[in-house]
Design an enzyme around this catalytic site. Structure first.
Site, short mmCIF file in Angstrom:
data_model
loop_
_atom_site.label_atom_id
_atom_site.label_comp_id
_atom_site.label_asym_id
_atom_site.label_seq_id
_atom_site.Cartn_x
_atom_site.Cartn_y
_atom_site.Cartn_z
N ASP A 1 0.81 -1.21 0.00
CA ASP A 1 0.00 0.00 0.00
C ASP A 1 0.85 1.27 0.00
OD1 ASP A 1 -2.18 -1.64 0.15
OD2 ASP A 1 -3.02 -0.73 1.97
N HIS B 1 -5.89 3.04 -4.63
CA HIS B 1 -5.85 3.31 -3.18
C HIS B 1 -6.22 4.76 -2.89
CE1 HIS B 1 -5.02 2.24 0.87
NE2 HIS B 1 -3.82 2.79 0.98
N HIS C 1 -5.15 9.69 -0.40
CA HIS C 1 -5.02 8.94 0.87
C HIS C 1 -5.31 9.84 2.06
CE1 HIS C 1 -3.34 6.23 3.97
NE2 HIS C 1 -3.47 5.28 3.06
N HIS D 1 3.67 -2.27 3.30
CA HIS D 1 3.66 -0.90 2.76
C HIS D 1 4.99 -0.56 2.11
CE1 HIS D 1 0.36 -0.78 5.68
NE2 HIS D 1 -0.12 0.25 5.00
#
Length: 284
Positions: free
Chosen positions: A89, A140, A144, A236
């Site tokens: 991510d 995503h 964010h 991540h």
């Protein structure tokens, strides 16, 4: 540019079917309104019921692996025997992502990268490299935002569709999955994803590798304890935490994770490949 009509995946729109919790909440609101009209003295009870339903919806949104607000991919489909999925991510990150790609190449593993649209636009060559090496690039969100779960449907649509356009233009393939920032969401998200042809994907377990001063051994242990086929593992490559030596936790833990996957006789695949295979089998 209109974020709905110009979305590259709008041709794959799917119908929204509210789940039991959302349907029940809508029915409760209607019933509460009818009760108040029929008997004004019922206002405290009706208000209490509505408040309780909203608290339940909030709790469902704060639980990333919840399926109460709609479908949520927590494990690979049953057809993905002998497979696990590694997902990364918050990238792309020019300092970390290329090294993650090299580690995956060394072990001949494929992974799914949930990229932030704005970061992808700043590092287009890196996003193309992820796709060129056979990995999947998924959505995503655009920026964010940590308060993404407070967005209304219009802002969610704008945010997700904008990221969808960026990622599609860079890779030539429209993302098929969306992962909410921090996994947090609200009841508006599933109808938006349906209109964009996206599917929510969470994880089976996560490494918590964004800690400011974490331990790579603990990160690997969180991912590998109980490792089984069809697991979806979360790490991540963007905004990673660092170990005490200053190395990004994902880079310190990933070799251990990849070796353990190999030792277990499993292989890493992308989310879209396994789900596509499952859909093809279902149509035969």
């Amino acid at each position: 540019m209109n974020p709905i009509t110009n979305s590259p995946s709008i041709q794959d729109t799917r119908p929204w079917r509210p789940g039991a919790l959302v349907s029940g909440t809508l029915a409760l609101h209607a019933g509460a309104a009818a009760a108040i009209v029929a008997q004004p003295a019922a206002l405290p009870w009706a208000a209490g019921g509505v408040i309780a339903s909203h608290l339940l919806l909030t709790a469902a949104g704060l639980w990333p692996r919840s399926t109460w607000l709609g479908p949520n991919l927590l494990r690979l489909p049953p057809s993905a025997q002998g497979c696990v999925a590694l997902s990364f991510d918050d990238g792309p990150n020019p300092e970390v992502t290329p090294r993650v790609l090299d580690l995956l190449d060394q072990h001949r593993m494929q992974a799914t990268f949930f990229c932030i649209g704005a970061r992808a636009a700043r590092h287009p060559a890196l996003v193309r490299e992820i796709a060129r090496r056979g990995h999947a690039v998924e959505n995503h969100s655009l920026d964010h935002r940590h308060h993404f779960s407070l967005f209304g449907p219009a802002r969610q649509m704008h945010d997700i569709a904008a990221a969808q356009r960026v990622l599609t233009e860079l890779t030539g393939a429209a993302p098929r999955f969306f992962r909410a920032p921090a996994g947090l969401r609200n009841p508006f998200l599933e109808p938006v994803l349906c209109r964009l042809g996206l599917h929510l994907a969470s994880w089976t377990r996560r490494g918590f590798d964004t800690a400011a001063a974490g331990d790579a051994g603990r990160v690997a242990a969180r991912l590998l304890t109980g490792l089984a086929e069809r697991d979806i593992l979360l790490m991540h490559d963007g905004d990673p935490g660092h170990d005490r030596a200053g190395q990004p936790l994902v880079l310190a833990a990933l070799p251990r994770v990849l070796r353990a996957i190999e030792s277990a006789g499993l292989r890493c695949v992308t989310l879209r490949d396994t789900v596509r295979d499952a859909m093809l089998r279902a149509t035969r």
